[in-house]
Design a protein around this motif. Structure first.
Motif, PDB file in Angstrom:
ATOM      1  N   GLU A 403       3.735  35.984  70.349  1.00 21.49           N
ATOM      2  CA  GLU A 403       5.119  36.076  70.864  1.00 21.49           C
ATOM      3  C   GLU A 403       6.106  36.797  70.088  1.00 21.49           C
ATOM      4  O   GLU A 403       7.215  37.154  70.386  1.00 21.49           O
ATOM      5  CB  GLU A 403       5.329  34.647  71.280  1.00 21.49           C
ATOM      6  CG  GLU A 403       5.434  33.709  70.142  1.00 21.49           C
ATOM      7  CD  GLU A 403       6.016  32.437  70.399  1.00 21.49           C
ATOM      8  OE1 GLU A 403       6.369  31.558  69.668  1.00 21.49           O
ATOM      9  OE2 GLU A 403       5.919  31.975  71.865  1.00 21.49           O
ATOM     10  N   ALA A 404       5.769  37.041  68.731  1.00 27.01           N
ATOM     11  CA  ALA A 404       6.568  37.598  67.729  1.00 27.01           C
ATOM     12  C   ALA A 404       6.793  39.153  67.860  1.00 27.01           C
ATOM     13  O   ALA A 404       7.643  39.596  67.511  1.00 27.01           O
ATOM     14  CB  ALA A 404       6.219  37.376  66.199  1.00 27.01           C
ATOM     15  N   TYR A 461       7.545  51.681  71.307  1.00 28.37           N
ATOM     16  CA  TYR A 461       8.107  51.106  69.960  1.00 28.37           C
ATOM     17  C   TYR A 461       7.719  49.618  69.977  1.00 28.37           C
ATOM     18  O   TYR A 461       7.649  48.919  70.984  1.00 28.37           O
ATOM     19  CB  TYR A 461       9.564  50.995  70.120  1.00 28.37           C
ATOM     20  CG  TYR A 461      10.087  52.408  70.064  1.00 28.37           C
ATOM     21  CD1 TYR A 461       9.825  53.452  68.974  1.00 28.37           C
ATOM     22  CD2 TYR A 461      11.046  53.003  71.053  1.00 28.37           C
ATOM     23  CE1 TYR A 461      10.179  54.663  68.963  1.00 28.37           C
ATOM     24  CE2 TYR A 461      11.786  54.141  70.920  1.00 28.37           C
ATOM     25  CZ  TYR A 461      11.276  55.139  70.076  1.00 28.37           C
ATOM     26  OH  TYR A 461      11.721  56.486  69.810  1.00 28.37           O
ATOM     27  N   VAL A 462       6.875  49.362  68.806  1.00 27.34           N
ATOM     28  CA  VAL A 462       6.592  48.071  68.625  1.00 27.34           C
ATOM     29  C   VAL A 462       7.486  47.173  67.626  1.00 27.34           C
ATOM     30  O   VAL A 462       7.754  47.640  66.561  1.00 27.34           O
ATOM     31  CB  VAL A 462       5.055  47.896  68.203  1.00 27.34           C
ATOM     32  CG1 VAL A 462       4.417  46.526  67.973  1.00 27.34           C
ATOM     33  CG2 VAL A 462       4.119  48.732  68.824  1.00 27.34           C
ATOM     34  N   TYR A 463       7.859  45.917  67.882  1.00 26.01           N
ATOM     35  CA  TYR A 463       8.873  45.381  67.185  1.00 26.01           C
ATOM     36  C   TYR A 463       8.149  44.052  66.801  1.00 26.01           C
ATOM     37  O   TYR A 463       7.534  43.363  67.642  1.00 26.01           O
ATOM     38  CB  TYR A 463      10.064  45.123  67.838  1.00 26.01           C
ATOM     39  CG  TYR A 463      10.899  46.133  68.320  1.00 26.01           C
ATOM     40  CD1 TYR A 463      11.821  46.743  67.367  1.00 26.01           C
ATOM     41  CD2 TYR A 463      10.475  46.883  69.402  1.00 26.01           C
ATOM     42  CE1 TYR A 463      12.541  47.884  67.898  1.00 26.01           C
ATOM     43  CE2 TYR A 463      11.452  48.000  69.724  1.00 26.01           C
ATOM     44  CZ  TYR A 463      12.346  48.511  68.904  1.00 26.01           C
ATOM     45  OH  TYR A 463      12.779  49.542  69.388  1.00 26.01           O
ATOM     46  N   LYS A 464       8.356  43.381  65.579  1.00 23.74           N
ATOM     47  CA  LYS A 464       8.010  42.081  65.297  1.00 23.74           C
ATOM     48  C   LYS A 464       9.322  41.182  64.881  1.00 23.74           C
ATOM     49  O   LYS A 464       9.922  41.660  63.765  1.00 23.74           O
ATOM     50  CB  LYS A 464       6.889  42.207  64.239  1.00 23.74           C
ATOM     51  CG  LYS A 464       6.321  40.700  64.053  1.00 23.74           C
ATOM     52  CD  LYS A 464       5.155  40.744  62.944  1.00 23.74           C
ATOM     53  CE  LYS A 464       4.671  39.147  62.775  1.00 23.74           C
ATOM     54  NZ  LYS A 464       3.553  39.345  61.678  1.00 23.74           N
ATOM     55  N   ASN A 465       9.640  40.427  65.462  1.00 31.35           N
ATOM     56  CA  ASN A 465      10.780  39.508  65.168  1.00 31.35           C
ATOM     57  C   ASN A 465      12.008  40.331  65.090  1.00 31.35           C
ATOM     58  O   ASN A 465      12.892  40.295  64.160  1.00 31.35           O
ATOM     59  CB  ASN A 465      10.594  38.681  63.861  1.00 31.35           C
ATOM     60  CG  ASN A 465       9.332  37.612  64.055  1.00 31.35           C
ATOM     61  OD1 ASN A 465       9.455  37.160  65.004  1.00 31.35           O
ATOM     62  ND2 ASN A 465       8.740  37.203  62.901  1.00 31.35           N
ATOM     63  N   GLY A 466      12.107  41.229  65.916  1.00 31.65           N
ATOM     64  CA  GLY A 466      13.348  42.470  66.052  1.00 31.65           C
ATOM     65  C   GLY A 466      13.343  43.360  65.103  1.00 31.65           C
ATOM     66  O   GLY A 466      14.059  44.217  65.165  1.00 31.65           O
ATOM     67  N   ILE A 467      12.228  43.779  64.091  1.00 33.77           N
ATOM     68  CA  ILE A 467      11.988  44.534  63.297  1.00 33.77           C
ATOM     69  C   ILE A 467      10.976  45.525  63.726  1.00 33.77           C
ATOM     70  O   ILE A 467       9.794  45.220  63.943  1.00 33.77           O
ATOM     71  CB  ILE A 467      11.735  44.187  62.023  1.00 33.77           C
ATOM     72  CG1 ILE A 467      12.768  43.003  61.273  1.00 33.77           C
ATOM     73  CG2 ILE A 467      11.439  45.229  60.817  1.00 33.77           C
ATOM     74  CD1 ILE A 467      12.300  42.498  60.118  1.00 33.77           C
ATOM     75  N   GLN A 468      11.425  46.858  63.835  1.00 36.24           N
ATOM     76  CA  GLN A 468      10.472  47.961  64.419  1.00 36.24           C
ATOM     77  C   GLN A 468       9.463  48.100  63.142  1.00 36.24           C
ATOM     78  O   GLN A 468       9.517  48.206  62.130  1.00 36.24           O
ATOM     79  CB  GLN A 468      10.960  49.240  64.688  1.00 36.24           C
ATOM     80  CG  GLN A 468      10.106  50.200  65.223  1.00 36.24           C
ATOM     81  CD  GLN A 468      10.934  51.398  65.553  1.00 36.24           C
ATOM     82  OE1 GLN A 468      12.054  51.668  65.661  1.00 36.24           O
ATOM     83  NE2 GLN A 468      10.071  52.575  65.803  1.00 36.24           N
ATOM     84  N   VAL A 469       7.898  47.771  63.811  1.00 33.34           N
ATOM     85  CA  VAL A 469       6.806  47.759  62.656  1.00 33.34           C
ATOM     86  C   VAL A 469       5.806  49.085  62.995  1.00 33.34           C
ATOM     87  O   VAL A 469       4.966  49.586  62.290  1.00 33.34           O
ATOM     88  CB  VAL A 469       6.217  46.686  62.652  1.00 33.34           C
ATOM     89  CG1 VAL A 469       7.016  45.470  62.028  1.00 33.34           C
ATOM     90  CG2 VAL A 469       5.519  46.327  64.318  1.00 33.34           C
TER      91      VAL A 469
END
Length: 504
Positions: A403-404, A461-469
């Motif tokens: 879910e992150a 675009y892939v994000y984790k906890n709002g940061i694009q990774v």
């Protein structure tokens, strides 16, 4: 405080590109292949196909960032960048070895979320180039030297290359044992080799001399003949330049080529950075003993909230061959996604001279991901479900159901407008926010059609906890028009007949 040997952002950005090598791969053409190779040829990339039409993954032609790697390359043992024990195996190992030029002077990089940030902010003064290929004569035999002369220690000889792809041979037989150095003197880019009397390559070098001149340092035996082979870097160049050779006080075992280290840790971890460099033979230099001194610094290299670029160097942090960070802080990380390119650097010195440097990037393992692009083969009207192939720094498949993670799928229009002659590149609105995206009925503009100069694709675009990774591209190829051809060779003499055929 020592001054860094470059513009403020240049080398950090170059390291970023090397550090994100695995973020995007091209879709290579195999012998049984398809038109997928055209993706790489157009500067686009895809890496895997789905199980409907499978093609092996391959690597794209990759951007080549700036890196200082002086020194000879040992033909027998091409130096590879040291893979830190903190780094991961598999794909991540490729990431780490990428930053150091191999023995022929190559350096590779690619782009994901970090790579794209680098492309947008890069301030590099020059671009590395691939090592030149050896020219071959029409019959496949290696071309012979166009200029053959002798040279003695302390002598400078002018060589002339008056045909494309040619090179010069200078026969050198030292009268005394010892270390010797040869280099070119030219306003143009040159490439040099040291061969034995049987024309076996011992050492070779590109740009270790002044400007783009080669320079080679090696140990010689009195009475032994060596061949100094030289040429222009470009096989299409002709003209003259000078070559000189003389005894040298340089220790070939001294470090002369910068080292690059990559670490993947979590915030709060303890981390010991290690100095690393390469000697004139292209091997990792032995930095033990009392001959060398060290100075460690932290470099802050980031974009401020006001949009200004900040570059600051700390005071000396340590003077040993290692530097320990007791607890890794957020500003120790190299995070391109947030325009923070902080890193550590170690100056490796002998007396008052700086011989080489070690650049250390520390990545947050919780936010280091890269995506393998995927290719699909479909026809107009068919359906397709685009899926993500996301890997962590360890090379393992990431759990995209975590879910992150959040996602944004977009359609990218990339084509030549025939009516205006303009090249169009447009990223559309968000189409979906799941880990996969389904197109129920494909239209022609969903397809990648290189023959029609239409390189459309889908991007996530892939994000984790709002940061694009990461950024992942999926390509849909028109299977009705995907073919590849292989060329054929024929051996005939004048007057004979030949029937040409094709393999499709």
């Amino acid at each position: 405080m020592r001054k860094l040997w470059r513009k403020s952002a240049s080398l950090a950005l170059a390291i970023a590109m090397a550090g994100t090598l695995m973020s995007s791969s091209a879709f290579a053409q195999e012998a049984e292949g398809t038109a997928a190779a055209e993706a790489a040829g157009a500067g686009l990339s895809a890496a895997e196909t789905d199980d409907v039409s499978t093609v092996d993954a391959g690597e794209a032609a990759e951007a080549e960032p700036d890196a200082d790697t002086s020194g000879n390359a040992d033909a027998g043992t091409a130096a590879e960048n040291d893979v830190s024990e903190n780094s991961a195996a598999g794909a991540a190992a490729e990431v780490q070895t990428a930053a150091k030029k191999d023995a022929s002077g190559n350096i590779s990089a690619a782009s994901d979320a970090e790579g794209r940030a680098v492309a947008e902010n890069e301030a590099s003064e020059e671009t590395e180039k691939p090592a030149p290929e050896e020219p071959e004569a029409a019959d496949g035999a290696q071309m012979k030297a166009l200029s053959v002369q002798t040279i003695s220690a302390g002598e400078t000889v002018e060589v002339t290359i008056d045909a494309e792809g040619g090179y010069s041979y200078l026969y050198f037989t030292p009268e005394e044992d010892g270390v010797y150095e040869c280099h070119s003197i030219s306003d143009y880019d040159t490439y040099g080799y040291v061969l034995d009397a049987n024309e076996n390559v011992l050492y070779y070098n590109d740009d270790s001399g002044d400007g783009n001149n080669f320079s080679i340092v090696w140990e010689c035996t009195a009475g032994t003949t060596y061949i100094i082979k030289s040429r222009f870097y470009s096989t299409g160049s002709t003209g003259s330049f000078s070559v000189t050779v003389d005894a040298s006080t340089i220790d070939p075992q001294d470090p002369c080529s910068n080292g690059y280290k990559y670490y993947y840790v979590q915030q709060g971890d303890s981390l010991t950075l290690e100095a690393s460099a390469y000697n004139h033979y292209g091997n990792e230099a032995d930095l033990s003993g009392d001959d060398y001194t060290f100075e460690w610094y932290k470099v802050y290299n980031y974009e401020s909230e006001s949009g200004d670029w900040v570059n600051q160097t700390s005071d000396v942090l340590g003077t040993g061959s290692t530097c320990t960070i007791t607890s890794v802080a957020e500003d120790d990380f190299y995070q391109s996604a947030v325009s923070q390119y902080n890193y550590y650097v170690c100056y490796i010195c002998k007396g008052d001279e700086t011989l080489a440097m070690t650049y250390c990037n520390i990545y947050n393992s919780d936010y280091y991901y890269y995506g393998w692009d995927t290719g699909y083969y479909r026809s107009v009207g068919e359906s397709v479900t685009l899926e993500l192939n996301l890997r962590d720094y360890n090379g393992d498949q990431a759990d995209v159901d975590d879910e992150a993670f959040t996602f944004e799928w977009h359609k990218v229009l990339n084509y030549l407008d025939s009516s205006t002659g303009d090249w169009i590149y447009e990223v559309g609105d968000t189409l979906g926010t799941d880990a996969s995206y389904t197109i129920n009925s494909l239209s022609e503009d969903d397809l990648y059609l290189s023959a029609a100069l239409m390189y459309n694709c889908y991007m996530c675009y892939v994000y984790k906890n709002g940061i694009q990774v990461a950024t992942v591209h999926d390509y849909i190829y028109y299977k009705d028009y995907s073919y590849s051809g292989s060329g054929s060779s024929y051996y005939k003499t004048v007057g004979e007949s030949v029937t040409l055929g094709i393999t499709l």
